[in-house]
Design an enzyme around this catalytic site. Structure first.
Site, PDB file in Angstrom:
ATOM      1  N   HIS A 261       0.873  -1.176   0.000  1.00  0.00           N
ATOM      2  CA  HIS A 261       0.000   0.000   0.000  1.00  0.00           C
ATOM      3  C   HIS A 261       0.912   1.229   0.000  1.00  0.00           C
ATOM      4  O   HIS A 261       2.013   1.185   0.554  1.00  0.00           O
ATOM      5  CB  HIS A 261      -0.836  -0.061   1.282  1.00  0.00           C
ATOM      6  CG  HIS A 261      -1.891   0.996   1.409  1.00  0.00           C
ATOM      7  ND1 HIS A 261      -1.618   2.275   1.805  1.00  0.00           N
ATOM      8  CD2 HIS A 261      -3.239   0.936   1.237  1.00  0.00           C
ATOM      9  CE1 HIS A 261      -2.751   2.979   1.868  1.00  0.00           C
ATOM     10  NE2 HIS A 261      -3.749   2.189   1.523  1.00  0.00           N
TER      11      HIS A 261
ATOM     12  N   ASP B 135       3.358  -4.473   8.206  1.00  0.00           N
ATOM     13  CA  ASP B 135       2.121  -3.709   8.065  1.00  0.00           C
ATOM     14  C   ASP B 135       0.954  -4.681   8.238  1.00  0.00           C
ATOM     15  O   ASP B 135       0.641  -5.469   7.344  1.00  0.00           O
ATOM     16  CB  ASP B 135       2.092  -3.045   6.684  1.00  0.00           C
ATOM     17  CG  ASP B 135       0.782  -2.297   6.414  1.00  0.00           C
ATOM     18  OD1 ASP B 135      -0.161  -2.420   7.227  1.00  0.00           O
ATOM     19  OD2 ASP B 135       0.707  -1.608   5.381  1.00  0.00           O
TER      20      ASP B 135
END
Ligand SMILES: Cc1ncc(COP(=O)(O)O)c(C=O)c1O
Ligand SMILES: Cc1ncc(COP(=O)(O)O)c(C=O)c1O
Lengths: 404, 132, 404, 132
Positions: C121, C197
């Protein structure tokens, strides 16, 4: 006269006891309580509109996005921002100041100067100090007296080396108002940028950033009847555009390759990641709450509470009061030979919530020659009885604690 | 004034049925804590993170039974310190290390004088006392 | 079998219509809906405990502080943090990653290397890219296939120049899980730090940071049934201690003079300003919500929904599916000659909320050779009917849009 | 296919009583918008910030009546573009500058195809069209 009793109905938390006493909440400069409509706004959002904003294209995300952007406009109108898109959502005042202190680093030269007042909260001091450490620029302190007067010829401080002037509108520790209009004018005369810390002003004074004509104005939602975790960085468009984003990621980009990133336009460029949507909506509801009442009358009321406490306490030996008698919405004092935290503890045992300590303003405490003060700060829902109860109980505490 | 015993302190605090009672008891207890000299109130003995100034000295004197001394500029904190010291004074290092100080503290009925840990820095004091 | 219908009762928003249809909310990877208990926690806080935390010494501030610190411990237990004080509150995943990328800048040399995967991302890409711009260190991309396999010999990437490896646990765009245990092991072999993440993992997979043994683990509250505006930076104590605070101000200092500032201990050192108290409490309530259900059964259910949609769609000409058939909680696809946003629009007109676009992952889209995908992502409250309804309506949309 | 008039477009959109109607109407409208050539779809004509690609060309041709052409790779967006262009094509620069485009847009009953402004970039399009 203004009637705080009807306003209290909107604050369920004030109806509960503290220990076996009625709760007397006088710690409003730390954080205010929240009216029902702010809570209903948050609840309503989650029950009918919650979605991630901006990038989605569906029923809920349309709702969430338009409510979120309407909240921004509500706040923009509330502070009289001249254009749309000048309100950047932050976590609070602290993040807003850090965003500017980081964002202008690329504009600072080692022989530049950064000016702050001597009455600043750590949030409007440490970021500038660290910026001065990183850039070599000099941090200079304009010494104000504790009654908000220039202590020295301002010409000694403002020069063409001055890059930015950061100044609080109202001192959180001693309640005094600083002459920010003059500060902004002096800064403009030398071509310096200006940041006004409105954290303590926004709940009490009508604010017009277009009238002030400062470059940046910052405040926190939780000190103006809004939620925690949300605050505002207002900036003039060109001032905001000059900032290098201190956080990067989703939302704030237009196009990303491994080699380069093109940043988005304002206000999104300075809002990396999923924003605090409920916080923004709650803050907008708090603006509505404030505007629904006669702000002038509320301010007068709050000042009359502080003045009442002042007049009960002013003639007591051993008490030194640092806040102004008039035009302050709080009272801040110390008592000779008696520790602030002991006074604080006694008041607490009677259900009275005040704040004792250095109020995140160590250098100001040093200037005043105390290690801390006891602060009672008033909000629209406080009553005259509460102001008197505080002052009388404090006298009781002093007697008890000075017994031997 | 002689330092009161742990059991007497416990009894006094347990008898408190309101925040006001506890306040008064701590103020009374504060009078039992011997003052440190100005020399002893050196920066090296100061505990960080308390709203009131707190000094804590641990003397080992070549024995296994460390001697704790403490002082504060605030009465409430002196009261709390008197209570804390009563838990550990007279105990050996090994005994102290085996103690669960924070749950012992909770049993003292000090209520929120302990929970707002950063305000009064009690956690920092316990950390230093626990001799680890 | 797992029963989503009873769970739905806890989500009032799912009971409302979208236009004239039932709402089918399949945009959970963007943000999840919130169970009543999260809303009640926030409400309860404001009605009985609200005060500023830490520095106060009164009835409400004691309550607020202990609830706030208990929330931290709840989250620490939820992710199996080995010690207390290792959870730092942030605004979300994005801020958590930025805090690390800024915080380690002083440790980065120009000949160091920063590794990320090719499935990140933007939030786990742009901050590292900007760090590499600022320091001269090289940003290297480990190319993973879209089914989460190492595309090349890892030895080509990990070396003693590798300073930090940042990798997502689950891809938000295509739902695949990355072999993070191996990634962490390779990083450790060369002495590099690791950041995982967990934004897309935390709502679905049980996470143990002590088992993973990564240096940092980050996630957002709003993607795990918690509020917006709150997230977590978990770190090993020494890793957190190595970070230079990117924001300064109140709460994070011990002592301030104009000449120098002494920072506070962890976790406060990395939490400048008044924190998002309601957010922290809401996030802790979301952890309770997740733990109250059989997480294994929920995961299996969510995967079976994605698999159902997959099997309805997999044999349609023109549909290309990028997410794995099994072990994914979302389905991500594109349709030849038909624009994602048109499909998105049709589904929306039927009350079905999905997400079309590049999912903040431009480089991954380039790797897949598409400009975007259509993503339906599932949560514990989604039903089998919803998965089927989505797939069948998508087929309808394709037919309609390819008419001429 | 001939470009439908503003009033016909308004009538069609006004007749929509559901999101599905609007969807179908926009898809139908999209067919009335002439395609741009590949040359015309140059980067310089691309509008930033849309999830679908949008190109917009304004030809002035030395007259006071600018000619607007637009295209998109998505049908919904082509439908929206057809509606937008019907508002301004045939108007003079002075007339266009005097228009309140965003409230005119709202009157088209496009509902949320306009509100999620960053998704479809309509605001950016209006900005460019407004000739200021
Ligand atoms: C994998 C991944 N990382 C990071 C983020 C950013 O999270 P937030 O926007 O909550 O900061 C997201 C959210 O879309 C995500 O899916
Ligand atoms: C004058 C002033 N500035 C800044 C702050 C910091 O605000 P926050 O903690 O909400 O970021 C405060 C709050 O105490 C304040 O009173």
């Amino acid at each position: 006269m203004f009637d705080p009793y009807s306003i209290r109905q909107e604050f369920p938390i004030l109806q509960q006891p503290a220990y076996e006493h009625e709760l007397t909440y006088l710690d409003n400069a730390a954080t205010t309580q929240k009216p029902s409509r702010v809570l209903e706004r948050i609840l309503g959002y989650y029950q009918t509109a919650n979605a991630n904003v901006h990038r989605g294209a569906h029923f809920l995300s349309d709702r969430a996005t338009s409510q979120f952007e309407q909240a921004r406009q509500t706040v923009e109108r509330f502070i009289h921002a001249p254009e749309n898109g000048q309100v950047i959502w932050t976590k609070g005042t602290t993040e807003a100041i850090n965003t500017v202190a980081y964002g202008i680093e690329h504009l600072i030269d080692p022989d530049d100067e950064i000016l702050i007042s001597s009455l600043e909260h750590h949030a409007n001091l440490v970021p500038w100090q660290q910026l001065s450490f990183r850039t070599g620029a000099r941090l200079r302190i304009i010494p104000f007296t504790s009654d908000g007067k220039w202590q020295a010829e301002y010409a000694n401080y403002f020069s063409d080396r001055t890059k930015i002037v950061a100044c609080t509108q109202v001192s959180n520790a001693i309640g005094v108002q600083l002459p920010i209009k003059e500060v902004i004018q002096h800064a403009k005369n030398v071509g310096a940028m200006t940041l006004i810390d409105g954290a303590q002003a926004i709940a009490h004074y009508p604010v017009s950033v277009s009238e002030l004509d400062c470059d940046f104005y910052v405040f926190s939602g939780h000190k103006m009847y809004g939620p925690t975790g949300i605050g505002v960085l207002y900036g003039k468009t060109d001032a905001l555009e000059s900032l290098l984003p201190c956080q990067t990621g989703g939302e704030m980009v237009l196009h990303v390759t491994y080699q380069a990133t093109e940043f988005n336009i304002l206000p999104y460029r300075l809002e990396a990641g999923t924003p605090n949507i409920e916080g923004a909506l709650g803050l907008a509801a708090a603006c509505d709450f404030l505007q629904q009442h006669d702000q002038e009358a509320v301010l007068k009321w709050e000042q009359s509470l502080a003045e009442k406490a002042y007049s009960i306490l002013e003639n007591t030996t051993d008490i030194e009061i640092f806040s102004p008698k008039k035009h302050s919405t709080l009272i801040s004092l110390s008592v000779k030979n008696t520790h602030i935290m002991d006074l604080n503890g006694y008041l607490d045992s009677k259900g009275i919530a005040v704040r004792g300590g250095s109020h995140c303003a160590h250098p100001l405490m040093a200037q005043l020659g105390v290690s801390g003060t006891l602060r009672a700060s008033f909000a629209c829902y406080n009553t005259m009885e509460e102001a008197e109860h505080f002052a009388n109980t404090l006298l009781e505490a002093i007697e008890l604690l000075q017994e031997d | 004034m002689e330092s009161p015993s742990l059991s007497s302190i416990q009894a006094q605090l347990q008898a408190c049925h309101s925040k006001e009672d506890t306040f008064r008891t701590l103020v009374t207890l504060s009078k039992t804590l011997p003052r440190l000299s100005n020399d002893e109130k050196a920066d090296e003995h100061k505990i960080k993170g308390c709203e009131s100034a707190v000094w804590l000295i641990i003397e080992h004197n070549h024995t296994d039974f460390p001697q704790f001394k403490a002082d504060s500029d605030a009465k409430l904190m002196r009261g709390v310190l008197a209570a804390i010291l009563s838990l550990v004074n007279g105990k050996s290092t090994t005994e102290i290390q085996a103690m669960d100080l924070s749950s012992l503290m909770s049993s003292l009925n000090l209520g929120s004088y302990l929970t707002s840990s950063r305000t009064n820095g009690v956690l920092a004091i316990l950390d230093k006392i626990s001799c680890r």
